[in-house]
Design a protein around this motif. Structure first.
Motif: not given
Lengths: 113, 494
Positions: B17, B34, B109, B112, B115, B143
């Motif tokens: 990330a 990723s 993003y 990220p 992750q 997240s």
């Protein structure tokens, strides 16, 4: 001392819950942050309130204060700070885009896209 | 005797990330990095499962602080199998999002956050400390807030507000429960807690604490307290919903299973009875929702709710058979729900609408997709030879063995409703006349079916190889039935 702490925790919880049950988004966010303050005080109180020395080996080691709850509170404060600020930004963005901060009107229909 | 392998399922997604944050505009590179990160994680989880099989539960004491002072990470068979499944599911969801998530989100993003979510999920599975569980939950939730609102459509903003509010409330209760536990028992290490509570007996205050934990984790898992779920899960794009449906509620369930088999297993209050009624209510209400709506996303969301109720049934029964069934069904459900939501997303993409009344006739253009969806429906309903059957069989054998007849009847009935609701989607989406919503229906390239094919192969494979999989699942079930093994693993290394 524990009694006073318990009372103030109770007040914080009550005010927080009251604010969360209102319709305005801003009050709800303030309510959640009061609620988390209440929980942090609870964490502090649950580990017994006493004055003593730092938990270091030495002459005063016998009177040490348990440092763990303080570490937990610190972690929790950081998390709730982050989440609250995110919530504020989101509320602002939602207000800009949806034109309202009234939870009644944010209900939403089932079938819309 | 610490095993450093345990930190890798967290460390790999975390580092990936951070690396991804520096490649904002290089989307192709982001995709590769990723994917490599997730595959590395899968390899590590495989090693972990192998090691747990040969050497028993693995423990890592962070910073060398021995329990009960430090934070311990523990991988027993249950946690290790779940991290492995997480990696597989994540790889498929990631593959699906390449074709469906659109560049705007990828630039902002998406990868990220994906992750970071995995960091939280793996952390929750592997941690052996109650407060650390809270922290990992928060990593996962924060997240998920970002993922659910990414794109910022009106609907997403509106639903995210409610999603965040409900999760802040339950997190607050979580910290309060942790505070009470610490005040009463004086430790937060799960193994140590289990020992101390077993020694002292479960008094009234511990009963209150147990119920508080039950409320907290039920909110996260969508067990009975699922009112937030159908709305929130229909807001974000299909790839994100697939990830959420496969992982997030399952983490809540994992926490429920862990706390109530390990910590509060000597129950004087009737926890099992509570779980029984909650499971029944969840299955019934979920079943009503699954037949009530015409929106394909809603139907799938209520299917998530039903499966949560089904898994809680195993917790209510808590015999060896039932707990084996819970582990088996949990693994199946993670795979099958990801598959269902990916296919559902593809159907919506292909027909241009999510309303069942307006779609139809897709079988002519997409025969493969239709076949896969049919298999998925059968697998989730628990029809042999697919992966849903062994789990359901074990769960039902357990609950009939312990004479929970009403519960078993409701569970069987809800399976029928699941089958009906999914076949209804199949019939209205794939059969009938092709209705044209748009002038030109979008052509879906065959390569976007790749993740669905991979997951279907797994669902069929787990179904046919259930004898082999059961060997592993049974090891996970053993430790749930006998928490003493888990406790030994953590405390023996002192």
């Amino acid at each position: 001392m524990e009694l006073y702490m318990s009372l103030s925790i109770g007040v914080l919880f009550a005010v927080g819950v009251y604010l969360i049950l209102t319709r305005s988004l801003l009050r709800i966010i303030l309510g959640t942050s009061l609620l988390t303050h209440g929980v942090h005080l609870l964490l502090l109180t649950m580990s017994r309130l006493k004055t003593g020395a730092a938990p270091l080996l030495g002459e005063k080691a016998a009177a040490y204060v348990d440092p763990l709850p303080q570490a937990l509170i610190l972690t929790s404060i950081v998390i709730s700070f982050g989440v609250t600020s995110f919530f504020f930004v989101l509320a602002y963005k939602a207000y800009q885009k949806l034109g309202t901060d009234d939870m009644e009107q944010l209900r939403g229909q089932d079938d819309e896209q | 005797m610490s095993n450093n392998l345990l930190v890798l399922p967290l460390l790999i997604p975390l580092c990936t990330a951070v690396i991804l944050l520096f490649m904002k505009n290089r989307i192709i590179l982001q995709r590769w990095v990723s994917m490599i990160g997730i595959l590395l994680g899968a390899v590590v989880s495989c090693c972990l499962v192998m090691q747990v099989r040969s050497e028993g539960a693995q423990v890592l004491h962070m910073g060398g602080w021995l329990p009960p002072y430090g934070i311990a990470f523990v991988a027993d068979m249950f946690a290790a199998l779940l991290t492995l499944t997480t990696a597989i599911v994540a790889a498929c969801c990631l593959l699906y999002s390449f074709g469906s998530i659109r560049e705007e989100r990828e630039r902002h993003y998406y990868y990220p956050f994906f992750q970071f979510l995995l960091v939280g999920v793996n952390g929750s599975f592997l941690t052996g400390d109650l407060f650390n569980l809270f922290v990992c939950f928060e990593v996962m939730l924060i997240s998920s807030y970002a993922l659910i609102v990414l794109g910022g459509t009106q609907r997403q903003l509106r639903e995210t507000l409610k999603y965040i509010l409900i999760n802040i409330l339950s997190s607050t209760l979580f910290v309060a429960a942790v505070a009470y536990v610490y005040g009463v028992v004086g430790t937060l290490n799960m193994a140590d807690l289990s020992l101390k509570i077993a020694e002292a007996g479960q008094g009234t205050i511990l009963t209150v604490i147990a119920l508080l934990f039950m409320i907290v984790f039920s909110l996260k898992a969508g067990l009975f307290l699922f009112f937030w779920l159908p709305g929130s899960y229909s807001a974000p794009p299909a790839a994100i919903t697939a990830l959420f449906a496969a992982l997030l509620t399952k983490v809540g369930l994992y926490a429920l299973i862990r706390t109530f088999t390990l910590i509060f297993h000597t129950d004087q209050i009737d926890v099992h009875n509570w779980f029984q009624w909650m499971a029944i209510a969840t299955m019934l209400l979920g079943a009503f929702g699954a037949v009530a709506y015409d929106d394909i996303r809603r139907i799938m969301n209520y299917n998530v709710v039903i499966s949560v109720g089904f898994l809680a049934m195993g917790l209510a029964v808590s015999s060896k058979d039932a707990l084996d069934g819970v582990v088996f069904y949990l693994i199946h459900d993670m795979l099958a729900k990801a598959l269902l939501f990916i296919l559902g997303g593809l159907i919506v993409q292909a027909s241009g609408t999510s309303s069942l009344k307006q779609m139809g006739g897709l079988i002519r253009s997409y025969p493969l997709m239709g076949g896969l969806f049919f298999i998925t429906g059968l697998a989730i309903a628990g029809i042999p030879p697919f992966s849903g059957f062994p789990g359901k069989f074990l769960l039902l054998r357990g609950s009939l063995g312990e004479e929970y007849y009403g519960l078993s009847a409701v569970a069987l009935a809800s399976s029928l409703i699941v089958l009906y609701s999914l076949i209804r989607i199949f019939a209205s989406a794939f059969w009938g006349e092709r209705t044209e919503i748009r002038e030109q229906p979008p052509v879906i390239p065959n390569k976007s079916l790749m993740p669905a094919i991979a997951l279907s192969v797994l669902v069929i494979g787990v179904g046919f190889g259930s004898e082999y999989v059961y060997g592993w699942v049974s090891m996970a079930g053993d430790i749930l039935v006998q928490p003493a093994d888990y406790i030994d693993a953590i405390l023996r290394s002192r």
